[in-house]
Design a protein around this motif. Structure first.
Motif, PDB file in Angstrom:
ATOM      1  N   UNK A   1       1.108   0.770  -1.000  1.00  0.00           N
ATOM      2  CA  UNK A   1      -0.077   0.657  -0.132  1.00  0.00           C
ATOM      3  C   UNK A   1       0.316   0.415   1.318  1.00  0.00           C
ATOM      4  N   UNK A   2       1.279  -0.479   1.540  1.00  0.00           N
ATOM      5  CA  UNK A   2       1.598  -0.904   2.901  1.00  0.00           C
ATOM      6  C   UNK A   2       2.712  -0.100   3.564  1.00  0.00           C
ATOM      7  N   UNK A   3       3.588   0.509   2.762  1.00  0.00           N
ATOM      8  CA  UNK A   3       4.688   1.276   3.318  1.00  0.00           C
ATOM      9  C   UNK A   3       5.896   0.456   3.702  1.00  0.00           C
ATOM     10  N   UNK A   4       5.950  -0.820   3.299  1.00  0.00           N
ATOM     11  CA  UNK A   4       7.104  -1.651   3.608  1.00  0.00           C
ATOM     12  C   UNK A   4       7.549  -2.395   2.354  1.00  0.00           C
ATOM     13  N   UNK A   5       8.851  -2.487   2.178  1.00  0.00           N
ATOM     14  CA  UNK A   5       9.421  -3.100   0.982  1.00  0.00           C
ATOM     15  C   UNK A   5       8.862  -4.513   0.747  1.00  0.00           C
ATOM     16  N   UNK A   6       8.465  -4.765  -0.489  1.00  0.00           N
ATOM     17  CA  UNK A   6       8.007  -6.084  -0.929  1.00  0.00           C
ATOM     18  C   UNK A   6       6.863  -6.629  -0.055  1.00  0.00           C
TER      19      UNK A   6
END
Length: 273
Positions: A100-105
Motif C-alpha cells: 500500500x505504502x511503497x516502503x519496506x515495513x
C-alpha cells in the motif's frame, strides 16, 4: 544522507534481473546512483505472474480502512542510505502494508515494532513509519527483502523466491564497500538470503549456519581477508504471530539490533523507556 528509493515511477520492466551488471557500474554512477537505478528497475518487475496478479488485485480492491488511499501495488525496493553498514533482510511486503505504502515495513504492525525498536536504539529518526513521505530517516541502516512483492497468504513459492534473488544479490554487491553486518528476520528469510550472500561474493560456511534467534555467523569475503568479513545475525521475524505471543519481545529485538549495529561500527544509545 539519502534515504529515498528511486522507484517512484514505473520503468516498464517486464522481466526480472537478467543482467545484474546492467544496473550501472559502481565506479561510473557511484553507489547512490547505482542503487537508485536498481530500485527503479525493481519497481517495474513483472516476472512472477501470480505475485503480479495478487499485488494488483489487492491494490484495486483495498481494505475498507484504506479505501480512500491509492495503493502502491508494485514491487517494493529497499529503503535506507546507500552507504549503510547494517542491512536488515525480512520477508516480505505485506498486502496492506508495504504494498500500500511503497516502503519496506511501512504501514503495518510488523513495521510498527521494527521502527520503534530502531528508534529506541538510535538508528531511526522516529519510531513510527506510516507513509513513504513521512520524513523518516534511517541512520546507517537499510531495509530490504528477498521477495519484493506481497505474496498471497504471505507465502511466496520457492520458484518466486529464486526468481527474485538476483535483485537481492545485486543490492548486496552494490553495498559491499560499506556493508559490515546483516540481520535476517525469520527462517524463510535466512534460507533465501544465504545463497544471495554466496552469489554476491561472500563464502557461506559449511555446514550452512542454522537459523535461530540470536544466531551469529561470519561470512568471509572471497576477495580475501583484507576485504573483511560480513557478520550475519538471526532474529525472529517481527510478525504479529511472534510479537503478539511474546516469542519476540521489544527487548529481544533491541538486543539484536544493538549487537549487530556494534558489529557494523554504528553507535547506538541506551533504551530509556
Amino acid at each position: 544522507m539519502d534515504n529515498s528509493s528511486a522507484g517512484r515511477s514505473d520503468p516498464g520492466v517486464d522481466g526480472g534481473l537478467d543482467d545484474p551488471g546492467a544496473s550501472g557500474d559502481r565506479d561510473d554512477l557511484g553507489v547512490v546512483g547505482a542503487l537508485s537505478d536498481l530500485d527503479a528497475r525493481i519497481v517495474g518487475c513483472r516476472a512472477c505472474p501470480r505475485l503480479v496478479a495478487w499485488r494488483e488485485e489487492v491494490a484495486h480492491t483495498k481494505r475498507a480502512a484504506f479505501a480512500d488511499q491509492t495503493y502502491w501495488g508494485r514491487p517494493v525496493p529497499g529503503y535506507g542510505p546507500a552507504d549503510a553498514s547494517l542491512l536488515i533482510v525480512g520477508l516480505a511486503p505485506a498486502a496492506h502494508g508495504a504494498n500500500r505504502t511503497g516502503r519496506m515495513f511501512t504501514g503495518d504492525r510488523s513495521g510498527d515494532v521494527l521502527y520503534a525498536a530502531l528508534h529506541d536504539v538510535g538508528l531511526a529518526s522516529r519510531g513510527t513509519s506510516v507513509s513513504a513521505d513521512d520524513g523518516l530517516e534511517l541512520y546507517g541502516v537499510r531495509l530490504t527483502s528477498p521477495v519484493r512483492c506481497a505474496p498471497p497468504a504471505n507465502k511466496p513459492t520457492p520458484g518466486e523466491r529464486d526468481t527474485c534473488r538476483p535483485w537481492l544479490v545485486r543490492e548486496l554487491e552494490l553495498m559491499r564497500p560499506t556493508l559490515r553486518a546483516v540481520i535476517v528476520l525469520g527462517a524463510f528469510g535466512w534460507q533465501a538470503a544465504l545463497p544471495a550472500f554466496a552469489a554476491a561474493g561472500w563464502t557461506v560456511p559449511r555446514p550452512r549456519p542454522v537459523f535461530a534467534h540470536g544466531a551469529r555467523a561470519s561470512l568471509e569475503s572471497r576477495d580475501g581477508p583484507a576485504s573483511g568479513s560480513l557478520e550475519l545475525f538471526g532474529c525472529f521475524h517481527v510478525s504479529q504471530r511472534n510479537t503478539f505471543t511474546g516469542r519476540l519481545t521489544p527487548a529481544m529485538l533491541r538486543d539484536v539490533l544493538r549487537t549487530a549495529a556494534g558489529a557494523a561500527g554504528l553507535t547506538t544509545r541506551p533504551y530509556d523507556g
